[in-house]
Write a protein that holds these residues in place. Structure first.
Motif, PDB file in Angstrom:
ATOM      1  N   PRO A 191       0.709  -1.228  -0.075  1.00 28.80           N
ATOM      2  CA  PRO A 191      -0.173  -0.188  -0.020  1.00 28.80           C
ATOM      3  C   PRO A 191       0.914   1.056   0.046  1.00 28.80           C
ATOM      4  O   PRO A 191       1.843   1.357   0.702  1.00 28.80           O
ATOM      5  CB  PRO A 191      -0.857  -0.051   1.411  1.00 28.80           C
ATOM      6  CG  PRO A 191      -0.806  -1.539   1.553  1.00 28.80           C
ATOM      7  CD  PRO A 191       0.393  -2.191   1.058  1.00 28.80           C
ATOM      8  N   GLY A 192       0.528   2.136  -0.739  1.00 27.12           N
ATOM      9  CA  GLY A 192       1.331   3.448  -1.008  1.00 27.12           C
ATOM     10  C   GLY A 192       2.757   3.549  -1.718  1.00 27.12           C
ATOM     11  O   GLY A 192       3.093   4.503  -2.008  1.00 27.12           O
ATOM     12  N   ALA A 193       2.746   2.314  -2.304  1.00 26.85           N
ATOM     13  CA  ALA A 193       4.196   2.070  -3.031  1.00 26.85           C
ATOM     14  C   ALA A 193       3.767   1.795  -4.615  1.00 26.85           C
ATOM     15  O   ALA A 193       3.128   0.946  -4.724  1.00 26.85           O
ATOM     16  CB  ALA A 193       5.073   1.091  -2.534  1.00 26.85           C
ATOM     17  N   LYS A 194       4.508   2.362  -5.572  1.00 22.48           N
ATOM     18  CA  LYS A 194       4.275   1.962  -6.998  1.00 22.48           C
ATOM     19  C   LYS A 194       5.621   2.117  -7.534  1.00 22.48           C
ATOM     20  O   LYS A 194       6.731   2.653  -7.477  1.00 22.48           O
ATOM     21  CB  LYS A 194       3.499   3.342  -7.578  1.00 22.48           C
ATOM     22  CG  LYS A 194       3.495   2.812  -9.373  1.00 22.48           C
ATOM     23  CD  LYS A 194       2.714   3.984  -9.926  1.00 22.48           C
ATOM     24  CE  LYS A 194       2.623   3.900 -11.209  1.00 22.48           C
ATOM     25  NZ  LYS A 194       2.226   5.096 -11.918  1.00 22.48           N
ATOM     26  N   THR A 195       6.001   0.594  -8.256  1.00 27.17           N
ATOM     27  CA  THR A 195       7.471   0.503  -8.648  1.00 27.17           C
ATOM     28  C   THR A 195       7.382   0.301  -9.937  1.00 27.17           C
ATOM     29  O   THR A 195       6.535  -0.343 -10.717  1.00 27.17           O
ATOM     30  CB  THR A 195       7.887  -0.531  -7.961  1.00 27.17           C
ATOM     31  OG1 THR A 195       7.910  -0.637  -6.753  1.00 27.17           O
ATOM     32  CG2 THR A 195       9.311  -1.086  -8.431  1.00 27.17           C
ATOM     33  N   THR A 196       8.287   0.995 -10.789  1.00 25.67           N
ATOM     34  CA  THR A 196       8.220   0.922 -12.222  1.00 25.67           C
ATOM     35  C   THR A 196       9.624   0.704 -12.824  1.00 25.67           C
ATOM     36  O   THR A 196      10.673   1.387 -12.091  1.00 25.67           O
ATOM     37  CB  THR A 196       7.620   2.314 -13.015  1.00 25.67           C
ATOM     38  OG1 THR A 196       6.282   2.491 -12.558  1.00 25.67           O
ATOM     39  CG2 THR A 196       7.812   2.186 -14.416  1.00 25.67           C
ATOM     40  N   LEU A 197      10.058  -0.047 -13.678  1.00 21.29           N
ATOM     41  CA  LEU A 197      11.253  -0.060 -14.397  1.00 21.29           C
ATOM     42  C   LEU A 197      11.284   0.684 -15.680  1.00 21.29           C
ATOM     43  O   LEU A 197      10.326   0.608 -16.440  1.00 21.29           O
ATOM     44  CB  LEU A 197      11.476  -1.433 -14.958  1.00 21.29           C
ATOM     45  CG  LEU A 197      12.938  -1.618 -15.739  1.00 21.29           C
ATOM     46  CD1 LEU A 197      14.067  -1.428 -14.871  1.00 21.29           C
ATOM     47  CD2 LEU A 197      13.076  -2.725 -16.320  1.00 21.29           C
ATOM     48  N   TRP A 198      11.966   1.799 -16.021  1.00 26.70           N
ATOM     49  CA  TRP A 198      12.120   2.464 -16.894  1.00 26.70           C
ATOM     50  C   TRP A 198      13.445   2.034 -17.685  1.00 26.70           C
ATOM     51  O   TRP A 198      14.553   2.018 -17.256  1.00 26.70           O
ATOM     52  CB  TRP A 198      12.292   4.179 -16.643  1.00 26.70           C
ATOM     53  CG  TRP A 198      11.011   4.483 -15.895  1.00 26.70           C
ATOM     54  CD1 TRP A 198      11.006   4.767 -14.470  1.00 26.70           C
ATOM     55  CD2 TRP A 198      10.116   5.117 -16.588  1.00 26.70           C
ATOM     56  NE1 TRP A 198       9.834   5.378 -14.489  1.00 26.70           N
ATOM     57  CE2 TRP A 198       9.115   5.508 -15.378  1.00 26.70           C
ATOM     58  CE3 TRP A 198       9.560   5.450 -18.009  1.00 26.70           C
ATOM     59  CZ2 TRP A 198       7.774   6.184 -15.766  1.00 26.70           C
ATOM     60  CZ3 TRP A 198       8.351   5.965 -18.110  1.00 26.70           C
ATOM     61  CH2 TRP A 198       7.493   6.569 -17.069  1.00 26.70           C
ATOM     62  N   ILE A 199      13.168   1.987 -19.071  1.00 25.40           N
ATOM     63  CA  ILE A 199      14.261   1.566 -19.866  1.00 25.40           C
ATOM     64  C   ILE A 199      14.682   2.647 -20.959  1.00 25.40           C
ATOM     65  O   ILE A 199      13.797   3.112 -21.489  1.00 25.40           O
ATOM     66  CB  ILE A 199      14.073   0.328 -20.665  1.00 25.40           C
ATOM     67  CG1 ILE A 199      13.854  -0.809 -19.638  1.00 25.40           C
ATOM     68  CG2 ILE A 199      15.417  -0.020 -21.512  1.00 25.40           C
ATOM     69  CD1 ILE A 199      13.460  -2.134 -20.259  1.00 25.40           C
ATOM     70  N   MET A 200      15.616   3.322 -21.024  1.00 27.60           N
ATOM     71  CA  MET A 200      16.119   4.413 -21.746  1.00 27.60           C
ATOM     72  C   MET A 200      17.001   4.153 -22.667  1.00 27.60           C
ATOM     73  O   MET A 200      18.195   3.572 -22.340  1.00 27.60           O
ATOM     74  CB  MET A 200      16.502   5.741 -21.110  1.00 27.60           C
ATOM     75  CG  MET A 200      15.675   6.229 -20.025  1.00 27.60           C
ATOM     76  SD  MET A 200      16.038   7.368 -18.918  1.00 27.60           S
ATOM     77  CE  MET A 200      16.239   8.798 -20.183  1.00 27.60           C
TER      78      MET A 200
END
Length: 256
Positions: free
Chosen positions: A27-36
């Protein structure tokens, strides 16, 4: 019993640039992988009452926030302030793990976030992070404190490194919700209650709240993962204050 998700480099080749990781696990956490890709730029605007924490897994890039602008490579933590825009520009393929955290209201957390006692952006090179000891790890193990408690209210982050054979003793902490993120070279078994969960590189794992968990590395395998903690009040701060003791040393594993 547990949630696990692999981060695959093949996703980059398929054109995926934004990969949500284990949504709704904590709850309250959002995790994302970004590939540039090389030459690509991304801008991350501030979000009211939320912190944006960035961990570069690998790559070569520049970072800018507030009055700070640097060009580096490899593993770093970047945390822009509550009103700062973060900008990344990749010079080579770069992977960034982003955690968006809802600043908790307990102990005046949101007011402290908007009136910090330290300057932002927060920048920490991984390899120069302060090292600490705790009672669940062997003398062989190297533990690093990447984001100490109180930098971001309700949040902290660090890492554990060793080679086989070694073990992090099983222990519970019902006051801390937790992710493990496995660096690419990591190859261990995570012990969760009566289960043994293989955790190889590029993996995000949710440690169930209150579970009795530990880690085991065998043979000549490399243990190298991050713990990412979200704590639920003063009890979490007390636990971290009492268990993480700085060593005053900067050890490293030069080779297996």
């Amino acid at each position: 019993m547990y949630d696990v998700e692999m981060i695959k480099l093949a996703d980059a080749n398929a054109g995926a640039k934004e990969i949500p990781m284990l949504p709704d696990s904590i709850p309250g956490a959002k995790t994302t992988l970004w590939i540039m890709d090389a030459g690509e730029e991304r801008k991350f605007e501030p979000i009211e009452d939320k912190a944006r924490i960035f961990m570069t897994i690998d790559g070569e890039f520049s970072f800018k926030a507030g009055q700070v602008s640097i060009s580096v490579n490899g593993r770093y933590v970047f945390i822009p302030g509550f009103d700062q825009t973060a900008e990344f520009k990749a010079a080579a393929v770069t992977r960034i793990l982003e955690i968006i955290w809802d600043i908790p209201e307990f102990d005046n957390g949101r007011e402290l976030w908007k009136n910090p006692a330290r300057p932002f952006p927060y920048i920490q090179e991984y390899i120069t992070s302060l090292q600490y000891r705790d009672r669940n790890k062997s003398d062989k193990t190297i533990s690093r404190e990447m984001v100490r408690q109180r930098v971001v209210p309700g949040f902290c982050m660090g890492s554990v490194e060793s080679y086989g054979y070694d073990k992090v003793a099983q222990h519970p902490h019902p006051m801390l919700d937790q992710f493990f993120f496995s660096f690419p070279e990591n190859d261990v078994d995570v012990l969760i209650d009566d289960f043994k969960v293989p955790m190889k590189g590029d993996t995000l794992l949710h440690i169930p709240l209150g579970s009795n968990h530990g880690v085991e590395v065998t043979g000549d395998n490399h243990m190298h993962y991050m713990w990412i903690d979200f704590f639920l009040g003063q009890a979490g701060l007390d636990r971290l204050d009492s268990s993480h003791k700085h060593t005053g040393t900067m050890r490293s594993f030069d080779k297996k």
